[in-house]
Design an enzyme around this catalytic site. Structure first.
Site, short mmCIF file in Angstrom:
data_model
loop_
_atom_site.label_atom_id
_atom_site.label_comp_id
_atom_site.label_asym_id
_atom_site.label_seq_id
_atom_site.Cartn_x
_atom_site.Cartn_y
_atom_site.Cartn_z
N SER A 222 31.76 18.47 -14.45
CA SER A 222 30.65 18.00 -13.64
C SER A 222 29.32 18.27 -14.35
O SER A 222 29.12 17.81 -15.46
CB SER A 222 30.73 18.68 -12.28
OG SER A 222 29.97 18.01 -11.33
N ASP A 449 35.66 8.98 -8.56
CA ASP A 449 34.96 10.26 -8.47
C ASP A 449 33.70 10.07 -7.64
O ASP A 449 32.88 9.20 -7.93
CB ASP A 449 34.60 10.75 -9.88
CG ASP A 449 34.08 12.17 -9.91
OD1 ASP A 449 33.25 12.54 -9.05
OD2 ASP A 449 34.49 12.93 -10.80
N HIS A 477 36.97 14.68 -7.61
CA HIS A 477 35.95 15.01 -8.60
C HIS A 477 36.57 15.80 -9.74
O HIS A 477 37.12 16.88 -9.54
CB HIS A 477 34.86 15.84 -7.90
CG HIS A 477 33.71 16.20 -8.79
ND1 HIS A 477 33.19 15.35 -9.74
CD2 HIS A 477 32.97 17.34 -8.87
CE1 HIS A 477 32.18 15.93 -10.35
NE2 HIS A 477 32.04 17.14 -9.84
#
Length: 508
Positions: A222, A449, A477
């Site tokens: 991320s 995502d 995610h």
């Protein structure tokens, strides 16, 4: 909420990250690598420091701290102390080096992530050949954390209406952002100008040297992908094996990134809704995803007019309910919990959605908060100019955001106003990152995502001169360690022998 936040939500991490480090006792030390003399003379003392590793009270882990200049432009000024933890390579097989991990955020504790998940959740063959290492970024968790609001103040902040209906409510929301920013300046004013991603990437290079590694091996999830890409831009010759999972696009201005993420959560909700309506007990009906979206919007509107009890001192407001739904979009394994929470809320019990919102904000049962949201805002508002200069600009953007997501558009528009009143001027700008000269870098993207839309992974892989894109067709995610043997095998091969997968490789 800041919709640029891209934290990998893992219940095992969020539930224990703040409880893992206790007292330490002396054990061993590590000195700088041979590459340290190549650094600027003013930084040489930092690259020459010795890490004194200690047993940190968690079985199998060692802890230490390292010093870095608070301001890299003035390294002869104040220092900042950064928390580091590691677990040694288990064998068998020749040790490759250190593998730094970062779970995202910005604001997620890398030390907490290492100790509660990565050191046991990463594949055994990877842990066998790498020392697993984490450093809490400056301003985060154990590394001189940014502080902004007390627990009660944060409770009030999270309940402020983020879908204002009139000028009074707009002013109330703007005042909340101003109070948040003032609290950060009052409690953490010295560190606020020095928590940028660039500075954290420079800290990582210092740690690389102190660990004795010629090159940095790294897995970032991320926001951790932005941190890893920034490192590659600054130090391309020192890039080892970099996995950037759930990639962010550094070329986007804040407003575009926010709007893209808004669309990402809409995509994730449609996937959840398509699954939900197949079940006889779906709280959003059993007809269509469009009907499910309409019913959820109606539910939010009802809470806007009249919050419901939660069995605690806080009622479930529209803002908290929205964050509860958003939290469940990060991982499809949370969908059953979300269905139960929505069913309970329909019956007047808001406790389930409140629990999900609390996990998003990292609120403890005793009413205290981790510093996640404080650090998150501090880093985001420093890294890019604000999405909106004022409330009028946000209001003008509503149509575009609502087109991107009829369910979340209004909330995400007004959430993007939070940097407008930040007390420190941004130091970063959107730009492409090429990292020419770097070894092969593996970029991983998930097609549905919510927090880091797939097109960001496509963009970053295309920007990086040595980037290779690995695609996971699925929900949730990030992709590594989430159940796809195809993804895990490709990443493990890259980490163990440096060979990236073939270009265009797709997994499901």
């Amino acid at each position: 909420m800041d919709t640029r936040r891209a934290l990998r939500i893992l219940a095992t991490v969020l539930g224990t990250a703040g409880l893992l480090i206790s007292g330490c006792s002396s054990d061993s030390s590590t000195s700088a690598s041979p590459s340290a003399p190549s650094v600027p003379a003013a930084l040489a003392p930092y690259y020459a420091q010795h890490l004194k590793w200690r047993d940190c009270g968690v079985e199998g882990f060692q802890c230490t701290t390292m010093k870095a200049p608070l301001d890299y432009a003035k390294p002869d000024g104040s220092d900042i102390e950064l928390a580091v933890s590691r677990t040694k390579a288990t064998g068998p097989g020749k040790r490759i080096g250190s593998l730094l991990v970062n779970p995202g955020g910005p604001g997620g504790s890398a030390v907490g992530y290492l100790q509660s998940y990565a050191a046991i959740g990463y594949p055994a063959q990877v842990r066998a050949r790498y020392d697993m290492v984490a450093i809490d970024p400056r301003g985060v968790a154990r590394s001189e954390p940014v502080e902004c609001l007390t627990g009660p103040q944060m409770d009030a902040y999270t309940q402020v209406d983020q879908t204002p209906d009139d000028a009074t409510e707009v002013n109330r929301l703007s005042d909340a952002y101003k109070e948040f920013a003032s609290g950060c300046e009052r409690r953490s004013g010295e560190i606020l100008p020095h928590v940028s991603t660039v500075e954290t990437a420079r800290d990582m290079d210092m740690l690389r040297a102190l660990l004795g590694d010629e090159k940095l091996h790294y897995v970032g999830a991320s926001y951790g992908t932005y941190l890893g890409a920034t490192y590659a831009e600054l130090f391309p010759a020192r890039v080892g094996r970099l996995v950037l999972d759930g990639a962010m696009d550094p070329s986007l201005p804040a407003v575009e990134a926010n709007r893209d993420q808004t669309a990402g959560f809409e995509t994730a909700f449609k996937s959840f809704a398509a699954d939900c309506v197949k079940k006889a007990d779906c709280p959003l009906g059993t007809t269509s995803t469009a009907d499910a979206a309409t019913r959820l919007k109606q539910f939010f509107a009802g809470l806007d007019a009249r919050p419901i009890p939660s069995g605690a001192s806080r009622e479930l407001t529209e803002s908290l309910a929205t964050m509860g739904v958003v939290a469940a979009m990060y991982d499809e394994s949370a969908w059953p919990q979300l269905r139960d929470a929505l069913t309970g809320a329909e019956k007047g019990d808001g406790s389930g959605l409140l629990a999900l919102a609390d996990s998003y904000y990292e609120r403890e049962p005793n009413g205290t908060y981790a510093n996640l949201m404080f650090a998150n805002t501090a880093v985001n508002c420093l890294d890019l100019p604000p999405a909106f200069a004022d409330a009028n600009a946000a209001a003008q953007a509503l149509t575009g955001f609502e087109k991107a997501s009829p369910v979340f558009g209004r909330t995400f528009t007004w959430a993007a106003l939070n940097c407008a009143h930040w007390p420190v001027r941004p130091t970063g700008t959107p730009h492409r990152i090429e990292a020419k000269g770097a070894d092969p870098i593996l970029v991983v993207g998930t097609t549905r995502d919510p927090a880091t839309p797939y097109k960001w992974a496509e963009s970053l892989a295309g920007q990086l001169s040595s980037g290779t894109l690995l695609t996971y067709r699925g929900d949730g995610h990030t992709a590594y360690g989430r159940g796809s043997d195809c993804i895990d095998s490709a990443i493990n091969t890259y980490l163990l022998d440096g060979t990236p997968p073939a270009k265009g490789k797709m997994c499901s």
